[in-house]
Structure formats: structure tokens, C-alpha cells
Design a protein around this motif. Sequence first.
Motif, PDB file in Angstrom:
ATOM      1  N   ALA A 326      26.104 -33.543 -21.473  1.00  0.00           N
ATOM      2  CA  ALA A 326      26.424 -33.359 -20.166  1.00  0.00           C
ATOM      3  C   ALA A 326      25.524 -32.318 -19.660  1.00  0.00           C
ATOM      4  CB  ALA A 326      27.758 -32.665 -19.989  1.00  0.00           C
ATOM      5  N   GLY A 327      25.018 -31.299 -20.203  1.00  0.00           N
ATOM      6  CA  GLY A 327      24.253 -30.320 -19.926  1.00  0.00           C
ATOM      7  C   GLY A 327      22.780 -30.927 -19.414  1.00  0.00           C
ATOM      8  N   ILE A 328      22.120 -31.414 -20.519  1.00  0.00           N
ATOM      9  CA  ILE A 328      20.843 -32.291 -20.232  1.00  0.00           C
ATOM     10  C   ILE A 328      20.861 -33.260 -18.989  1.00  0.00           C
ATOM     11  CG2 ILE A 328      18.775 -33.325 -21.429  1.00  0.00           C
ATOM     12  CD1 ILE A 328      19.853 -32.098 -23.972  1.00  0.00           C
ATOM     13  N   ASN A 329      21.788 -34.040 -19.162  1.00  0.00           N
ATOM     14  CA  ASN A 329      22.185 -35.036 -18.094  1.00  0.00           C
ATOM     15  C   ASN A 329      22.152 -34.492 -16.739  1.00  0.00           C
ATOM     16  OD1 ASN A 329      22.192 -37.896 -18.767  1.00  0.00           O
ATOM     17  ND2 ASN A 329      23.672 -37.257 -20.319  1.00  0.00           N
ATOM     18  N   GLY A 330      23.047 -33.218 -16.576  1.00  0.00           N
ATOM     19  CA  GLY A 330      23.143 -32.254 -15.407  1.00  0.00           C
ATOM     20  C   GLY A 330      21.677 -31.776 -15.014  1.00  0.00           C
ATOM     21  N   ALA A 331      20.874 -31.313 -16.085  1.00  0.00           N
ATOM     22  CA  ALA A 331      19.845 -30.716 -15.759  1.00  0.00           C
ATOM     23  C   ALA A 331      18.672 -31.703 -15.152  1.00  0.00           C
ATOM     24  CB  ALA A 331      19.021 -29.936 -16.834  1.00  0.00           C
ATOM     25  N   ILE A 332      18.572 -32.696 -15.766  1.00  0.00           N
ATOM     26  CA  ILE A 332      17.806 -33.823 -15.079  1.00  0.00           C
ATOM     27  C   ILE A 332      18.062 -34.346 -13.603  1.00  0.00           C
ATOM     28  CG2 ILE A 332      16.838 -36.033 -15.457  1.00  0.00           C
ATOM     29  CD1 ILE A 332      17.197 -35.533 -18.540  1.00  0.00           C
ATOM     30  N   SER A 333      19.444 -34.565 -13.643  1.00  0.00           N
ATOM     31  CA  SER A 333      20.056 -34.820 -12.317  1.00  0.00           C
ATOM     32  C   SER A 333      19.938 -33.951 -11.172  1.00  0.00           C
ATOM     33  CB  SER A 333      21.590 -35.636 -12.471  1.00  0.00           C
ATOM     34  OG  SER A 333      22.480 -34.517 -12.791  1.00  0.00           O
ATOM     35  N   GLN A 334      19.956 -32.572 -11.515  1.00  0.00           N
ATOM     36  CA  GLN A 334      19.664 -31.549 -10.785  1.00  0.00           C
ATOM     37  C   GLN A 334      18.243 -31.546 -10.276  1.00  0.00           C
ATOM     38  OE1 GLN A 334      21.460 -29.790  -9.038  1.00  0.00           O
ATOM     39  NE2 GLN A 334      21.010 -27.672  -8.660  1.00  0.00           N
ATOM     40  N   MET A 335      17.205 -31.939 -11.169  1.00  0.00           N
ATOM     41  CA  MET A 335      15.725 -32.064 -10.423  1.00  0.00           C
ATOM     42  C   MET A 335      15.799 -33.200  -9.631  1.00  0.00           C
ATOM     43  SD  MET A 335      13.330 -31.359 -14.170  1.00  0.00           S
ATOM     44  CE  MET A 335      14.038 -32.484 -15.309  1.00  0.00           C
ATOM     45  N   ILE A 336      16.324 -34.095  -9.880  1.00  0.00           N
ATOM     46  CA  ILE A 336      16.345 -35.265  -8.999  1.00  0.00           C
ATOM     47  C   ILE A 336      17.006 -34.994  -7.682  1.00  0.00           C
ATOM     48  CG2 ILE A 336      16.909 -37.750  -8.439  1.00  0.00           C
ATOM     49  CD1 ILE A 336      14.769 -37.479 -10.632  1.00  0.00           C
ATOM     50  N   SER A 337      18.152 -34.312  -7.788  1.00  0.00           N
ATOM     51  CA  SER A 337      18.998 -33.877  -6.527  1.00  0.00           C
ATOM     52  C   SER A 337      18.278 -32.751  -5.592  1.00  0.00           C
ATOM     53  CB  SER A 337      20.181 -33.381  -6.962  1.00  0.00           C
ATOM     54  OG  SER A 337      21.284 -33.121  -5.834  1.00  0.00           O
ATOM     55  N   GLY A 390      31.093 -35.409  -3.418  1.00  0.00           N
ATOM     56  CA  GLY A 390      30.422 -36.666  -2.693  1.00  0.00           C
ATOM     57  C   GLY A 390      28.912 -36.825  -2.314  1.00  0.00           C
ATOM     58  N   MET A 391      28.282 -35.512  -2.811  1.00  0.00           N
ATOM     59  CA  MET A 391      26.807 -35.416  -2.733  1.00  0.00           C
ATOM     60  C   MET A 391      26.235 -35.290  -4.027  1.00  0.00           C
ATOM     61  SD  MET A 391      26.353 -35.698   0.663  1.00  0.00           S
ATOM     62  CE  MET A 391      26.955 -35.316   2.470  1.00  0.00           C
ATOM     63  N   SER A 392      24.959 -35.512  -4.034  1.00  0.00           N
ATOM     64  CA  SER A 392      24.450 -35.619  -5.424  1.00  0.00           C
ATOM     65  C   SER A 392      24.355 -33.937  -6.157  1.00  0.00           C
ATOM     66  CB  SER A 392      22.823 -36.149  -5.383  1.00  0.00           C
ATOM     67  OG  SER A 392      22.118 -35.029  -4.467  1.00  0.00           O
ATOM     68  N   GLY A 393      24.265 -32.951  -5.290  1.00  0.00           N
ATOM     69  CA  GLY A 393      24.330 -31.618  -5.828  1.00  0.00           C
ATOM     70  C   GLY A 393      25.517 -31.439  -6.618  1.00  0.00           C
ATOM     71  N   PHE A 394      26.630 -31.795  -6.309  1.00  0.00           N
ATOM     72  CA  PHE A 394      27.932 -31.838  -6.783  1.00  0.00           C
ATOM     73  C   PHE A 394      28.003 -32.317  -8.370  1.00  0.00           C
ATOM     74  CE2 PHE A 394      32.320 -33.034  -7.829  1.00  0.00           C
ATOM     75  CZ  PHE A 394      32.732 -31.947  -7.645  1.00  0.00           C
ATOM     76  N   VAL A 395      27.758 -33.368  -8.269  1.00  0.00           N
ATOM     77  CA  VAL A 395      27.569 -34.086  -9.562  1.00  0.00           C
ATOM     78  C   VAL A 395      26.714 -33.447 -10.387  1.00  0.00           C
ATOM     79  CG1 VAL A 395      26.777 -36.076 -10.934  1.00  0.00           C
ATOM     80  CG2 VAL A 395      27.900 -36.487  -8.705  1.00  0.00           C
ATOM     81  N   SER A 396      25.526 -32.887 -10.118  1.00  0.00           N
ATOM     82  CA  SER A 396      24.669 -32.342 -11.042  1.00  0.00           C
ATOM     83  C   SER A 396      25.218 -30.791 -11.369  1.00  0.00           C
ATOM     84  CB  SER A 396      23.125 -31.994 -10.311  1.00  0.00           C
ATOM     85  OG  SER A 396      22.713 -33.363  -9.671  1.00  0.00           O
ATOM     86  N   GLU A 397      25.514 -30.313 -10.709  1.00  0.00           N
ATOM     87  CA  GLU A 397      26.197 -28.734 -11.085  1.00  0.00           C
ATOM     88  C   GLU A 397      27.282 -28.862 -11.878  1.00  0.00           C
ATOM     89  OE1 GLU A 397      26.290 -26.109  -7.785  1.00  0.00           O
ATOM     90  OE2 GLU A 397      24.480 -26.712  -7.014  1.00  0.00           O
ATOM     91  N   LEU A 398      28.299 -29.904 -11.685  1.00  0.00           N
ATOM     92  CA  LEU A 398      29.640 -30.316 -12.259  1.00  0.00           C
ATOM     93  C   LEU A 398      29.101 -30.621 -13.924  1.00  0.00           C
ATOM     94  CD1 LEU A 398      32.550 -30.631 -12.612  1.00  0.00           C
ATOM     95  CD2 LEU A 398      32.164 -32.884 -11.882  1.00  0.00           C
ATOM     96  N   LEU A 399      27.950 -31.259 -14.081  1.00  0.00           N
ATOM     97  CA  LEU A 399      27.681 -31.699 -15.424  1.00  0.00           C
ATOM     98  C   LEU A 399      26.970 -30.575 -16.033  1.00  0.00           C
ATOM     99  CD1 LEU A 399      25.980 -35.118 -14.890  1.00  0.00           C
ATOM    100  CD2 LEU A 399      27.884 -34.754 -15.986  1.00  0.00           C
ATOM    101  N   VAL A 400      26.218 -29.740 -15.451  1.00  0.00           N
ATOM    102  CA  VAL A 400      25.904 -28.509 -16.142  1.00  0.00           C
ATOM    103  C   VAL A 400      26.843 -27.733 -16.415  1.00  0.00           C
ATOM    104  CG1 VAL A 400      24.579 -26.385 -15.727  1.00  0.00           C
ATOM    105  CG2 VAL A 400      23.749 -28.507 -14.842  1.00  0.00           C
ATOM    106  N   PHE A 401      28.084 -27.256 -15.595  1.00  0.00           N
ATOM    107  CA  PHE A 401      29.064 -26.490 -16.050  1.00  0.00           C
ATOM    108  C   PHE A 401      29.882 -27.198 -17.213  1.00  0.00           C
ATOM    109  CE2 PHE A 401      29.403 -24.860 -11.611  1.00  0.00           C
ATOM    110  CZ  PHE A 401      29.101 -23.450 -11.915  1.00  0.00           C
ATOM    111  N   MET A 402      30.036 -28.515 -17.157  1.00  0.00           N
ATOM    112  CA  MET A 402      30.644 -29.147 -18.390  1.00  0.00           C
ATOM    113  C   MET A 402      29.953 -28.984 -19.468  1.00  0.00           C
ATOM    114  SD  MET A 402      32.284 -32.664 -16.540  1.00  0.00           S
ATOM    115  CE  MET A 402      32.838 -33.300 -17.945  1.00  0.00           C
TER     116      MET A 402
END
Length: 501
Positions: A326-337, A390-402
Amino acid sequence: MSNVPRLTTIVLFPILASLLLPILPRGGSRIIRWYTLGICILEFSLITYIFYCHFQFESQFIQLIETSNWINSIHFHWILGIDGLSMSLILLTGFVTTLATLAAWPITRNTRLFHFSMLVMYSGQIGLFASRDILLFFFMWELELIPVYLLLCLWGGKRRPYSATKFVSYTAGGSIFLLVAALTTSFYGNEVPSFDIQDLMSKSYPISLEIALYSGFLIAYAVKLPIFPFHTWLPDTHGEAHYSTCMLLAGILPKMGGYGLIRINLELLTHAHLIFRSWLILLGATQIVYASLASMSQRNLKRRIAYSSISHMGFVAIGIASSTDAGINGAISQMISHGLIGAALFFLAGTCYDRTRTPFLDELGGIATPMPKLFTTFSAFSLASLALPGMSGFVSELLVFMGVVASEQYSFLFKAEITVLAATGTVLASIYLLSMLRRMFYGYRLSNESNPYLIDFGPREIFTSTCFFLPILGIGSYPNLILSLWNSEVLSILFSYSDIK
């Protein structure tokens, strides 16, 4: 068709096209602008074609590998290849650069040099994300340095030479560590050096040497990402640069650091990463809070957004250091977001400056009435930046927290401390972004009578904003839209760590 060098084509096409700019007919900047925009659209079309027609989504292996000898005497090869991580960042680069070219439409001074620099920078960034040779990686890392310096030094605010010099000083300093570490990894244990990243992945080093190599790479990437305390070039640069340049600096440049941190440090130097990750996650959490507090104190609109970018990049560091799916997926999605949201906010800040003629928040106010479209779009992207559901930033930060919470490598107390720090940064983001909107758009300071430039968004601004907003909303609504691109690569990385834990 199988022998067509597709990746080489998309790497070299922008820089080769830029060589025709000096011979285009003179008599205004209109031809230059249309030519550059056409090149960017064509390049992005080629990238999209490769993505849809030749990229295998479920494969965890490097695809479309192209190899040729370049400098035989030093065993320097032109090796390109992509996986889900690099493909996603190449798509982001094409998308943001095309919109940044459209955003640069008002520039009329030295347009040939400006668009030449943008196209050279375009090639360097595509080449870096596609490189599978560590020396070629360094070459592409350096290739974008000169065009960025020109873009910073010749177009922007009064202190642009200072900010350009500071940027080059920081980046060149970090590049020294990158070059030394890259050469050491290639020469160690071999009579004949190998710069092929695939070969380097099978090497092992004494732990003391691996720690030194990790430190060298980390310093170089910490400057680009940036990671505290190597971040001070970024607010100065964004505060002085033209907003189209800021779009590239925020949308793509920091992702080069994040990509290197995953591709080199995480994949090649696994033992050292296990040692450094606790410090890296602590730096990331500290950076989130520090940059958020610094953002709240900024009068300059672009500097406030710049510190916001630094804060958001802290989540990338935490996600990578968590060493979880979850953390690495969140980091990459945060870069995109952040590549989308950050570039959009700098575009809006620049268009606001074009109309109000001031970058200072305490000189703005009340512009929601004469410019309701600007108010609507700025509010939407600010809400996306503060991680609205509902925005991309929420998904990214949530994955990092998880990812932090799910990590079994840290104690409960450590995870609680990191979570509290990161959550504090999220709360502070709401404060500095909503405060920014209040100071800009509410009150009665500016009006059409006091400032004749207060003209609302036109078709170009609406189109650019819409292009940014749609993927932000799409990713926030259906995260698997992008997570499926690199998930197999993340699982492959974590599998290699399971053997050494």
C-alpha cells in the motif's frame, strides 16, 4: 514492425524537432508556438500509441528493450526499456509538457529559445524514465539541467538569475554524488564495467560500501524530490519562474527524484534501504509538517504553492520507506497525483498574476466577483490538493497512511508518531489552502474599476484546466485506473525484500 525503435523515437523526437526552430520563418512568435505545440501533441500521441498498442499491463518485466552500442571504449550502451512505473511517468511527462506549452502561449520574447529549451527538457525527462543503463540515466539527468537553467534565467521575476543559479548549484552538487555512486556500482567487482541496471541488480556489496552508495544516490534524489533539508532551491525557483516553467518543475522534475529513489535505491541497494528507511520515513513526516507551516507564512502565491509541493512530496518519502504494498503504491500514485494538481495550481497562479499584476496575497481580494471561472477552478484544484475524497490526492495519501499502519517493521509507537505527524500536515494543508482562497477571492480589495486586467478565463484557460481536472477526478473515482499499471512491479520489489528480512 517489431524492430522499430519505438522508445528511441519518443526520446529523440522532441530534441531533433527543436533543431528546426532556428530555421522556421521569422516574423512573430505565432509560428513558433504552433510548431512546438504540434510537436508536443504528436509526441504525446506516440507515447499513447505505445502505451495502448505495445505495453503489456500485467507483466512485471521490462518491456520494449532496445540496446545498441554507443561508446565502446567505456562500455557505454544505449539501453532503453519500460515497465509500469516508468510508463506511467512517461505518460505524465507527455501530458504535462503539452499543457505547459499551451500555457506558455502569452510568451512573446525569445520564443525560439524558450520553446527550444522546453523540447530539449522534454527529451531528457522521457529518456531518464526509459533508461536501463545507469550511465545513460545520469546523462539524461544532466541533459535537462541546461534547458531548465535557461527557462529560469531568461523568463520570470526580477530575481530569476539568483533562483536559476541556486537551482543549478543544488542540482549540480547532487549530480556529483550521483555520478560517483553510479560509477562505483558499475566498476565494483568487475574487470570490465557494466552500466546495465539489470546486471547491477544481481550484484552484492559489502554493507559499508552499500550504505555509502545509498547515501550518494539519496543526496542526489533528495535535491530533486526534494527532501528536507535539500529543498530550499524550490521555493525561490517557483517564486521567480514563469508559470509554464513552474508547471514543468512541479509536475515532472520532482518525480525524477522519486523515480530514482525507487529504481536505484529500492531495487539495487536493498540491504542499505532496510537500514535507512526509518530515517527516511521520519524525514518525510517532518517535511510534511515543516513545509505546511512554512506555506502558511508565505505572502507570495507561488511560494505558498511551492511549499505545499514540498509538503506533498513528504508522502512520497514515507510511502517508499514504508516498504509495504500500500505504501509504495501510494508513493507512486502521489507522484502522479501531485504532478497533475501541482502543475494545475501553478498554471492558475500564473493566469491570476497576468490579470491582477501582483503575486502577493495581501494585495489581492474580492476577485471572485469579476472572475468567477478562475474562482471556481482555483477552488476545485485547491480542494484536490488538500486530499478531498473523490480526488486523486485522497487516494494517494490514504494508501500511504495504510502502508505505514500495515508495516510490520516498525513499532506501534513509531507508527503512531508518524501517523500523527502526517495527519497534522493534512490538517495544516486545509488551513493554508483555504486561507489562500479566502485572501484571494473574498473581500473588496480589487475590482474591474481599480484594475482593468481583471478579465475572466478564456477558452485556452478553461481547456487547460479541464484537461488537468478530468484525470484528477478519474483517478479519485477509480484508483485502479493507474494502480494496475505498476502493481506487479511493486509486488516484484517486495518479493525481493522478503528473501532478506
